[in-house]
Design an enzyme around this catalytic site. Structure first.
Site, PDB file in Angstrom:
ATOM      1  N   LYS A   1       5.248  -6.002  -3.291  1.00 23.28           N
ATOM      2  CA  LYS A   1       3.913  -6.037  -2.689  1.00 23.28           C
ATOM      3  C   LYS A   1       3.187  -7.297  -3.168  1.00 23.28           C
ATOM      4  O   LYS A   1       3.077  -7.532  -4.379  1.00 23.28           O
ATOM      5  CB  LYS A   1       3.167  -4.773  -3.129  1.00 23.28           C
ATOM      6  CG  LYS A   1       1.989  -4.391  -2.275  1.00 23.28           C
ATOM      7  CD  LYS A   1       1.462  -3.051  -2.757  1.00 23.28           C
ATOM      8  CE  LYS A   1       0.302  -2.555  -1.985  1.00 23.28           C
ATOM      9  NZ  LYS A   1      -0.325  -1.414  -2.662  1.00 23.28           N
TER      10      LYS A   1
HETATM   11  C1  E4P Z   1      -2.562   0.183  -0.568  1.00 30.29           C
HETATM   12  O1  E4P Z   1      -1.371   0.044  -0.682  1.00 30.29           O
HETATM   13  C2  E4P Z   1      -3.498   0.433  -1.673  1.00 30.29           C
HETATM   14  O2  E4P Z   1      -2.752   0.900  -2.773  1.00 30.29           O
HETATM   15  C3  E4P Z   1      -4.511   1.497  -1.382  1.00 30.29           C
HETATM   16  O3  E4P Z   1      -4.306   2.143  -0.162  1.00 30.29           O
HETATM   17  C4  E4P Z   1      -5.904   1.149  -1.727  1.00 30.29           C
HETATM   18  O4  E4P Z   1      -6.731   2.260  -1.470  1.00 30.29           O
HETATM   19  P1  E4P Z   1      -8.201   2.408  -2.063  1.00 30.29           P
HETATM   20  O5  E4P Z   1      -9.113   1.597  -1.247  1.00 30.29           O
HETATM   21  O6  E4P Z   1      -8.507   3.875  -1.930  1.00 30.29           O
HETATM   22  O7  E4P Z   1      -8.143   1.945  -3.505  1.00 30.29           O
END
Ligand code: E4P
Length: 224
Positions: free
Chosen positions: A87
């Site tokens: 990622k």
């Molecule tokens: C995506 O891969 C992120 O880990 C995640 O969805 C972020 O979500 P949040 O805005 O609830 O922190």
């Protein structure tokens, strides 16, 4: 639509996996920190533990912000398990690293995407997934789902293979609406997945079926 769980909690991942509907996992540095997973060795072991629970892609995020660091870190992560998806953030170096990994056949997820232009760059670079953050856009009075719709249209125009991974999902209606739009994946907190089960008419209906069954069994019981 595939269901990923957005957590680094092994207990929650196991709970979702046992439901039989889980296709993968996404994590991020905040989620790892929440579980108290720090230090390279522990972080690496934790990713392997996650991969051993779920038979699907597991996004592991790099901490480096420069191209060389991202490449080094990403290659180490990818070597951990075939399910690891590296990622990378939507930055110039992140996009360069995505292009590099694409050439090497390493799966990537381009994270922190908040505009259609950014999603276009991620697809051009060859990301396997693009992660538009629906909830965080909603938080600043911008329609996060509209972005999913816009990206769907652009990717369909050119048959980009990059999968739209709707992220920052906050509640069950986000999941349903992502499915209506045609997102390829929704990554959700366990609470949002479990909330999909709930409907009062299901509970009332089941209670009535069981009560009728019990009543009939009593009425038709053979005389002693
Ligand atoms: C995506 O891969 C992120 O880990 C995640 O969805 C972020 O979500 P949040 O805005 O609830 O922190």
């Amino acid at each position: 639509m595939k269901f990923f769980i957005d957590t680094a909690s092994l207990a929650q991942i196991k709970e979702a996996q046992e439901l039989g509907i889980l296709d993968g996992v996404t994590t991020n540095p905040s989620l790892m920190a929440k579980e108290g997973i720090t230090g390279t060795d522990r972080v690496m072991k934790h990713y392997v533990d996650i991969c051993n629970i779920v038979d699907g892609d597991v996004s592991a995020e790099v901490i480096s912000t420069d191209y060389e660091g991202m490449v080094r870190e990403g290659e180490n992560l990818a070597a951990l398990h075939p399910n690891i998806t590296v990622k990378l953030p939507m930055t110039r170096d992140g996009i360069k690293a995505i292009k590099h990994f694409h050439g090497k056949g390493i799966k990537t997820n381009c994270t922190l995407v908040f505009s259609a232009g950014q999603a276009l760059l991620a697809a051009k670079a060859g990301a396997k997934y693009v992660s538009p953050f629906v909830g965080r856009l909603d938080d600043v009075s911008t329609d996060g789902l509209q972005l999913i719709e816009q990206i769907r249209g652009i990717y369909d125009n050119y048959q980009f293979e990059t999968q739209i991974l709707a992220a920052s999902i906050r509640h069950p209606m986000h999941i349903v609406q992502c499915a209506e739009i045609g997102a390829d994946v929704a990554t959700c907190p366990l609470s949002a997945i479990l909330a999909l089960f709930n409907h009062p008419l299901t509970d009332i209906g089941l209670e009535k079926f069981l009560a009728d069954h019990k009543k009939a069994a009593k009425q038709h019981a053979p005389a002693k």
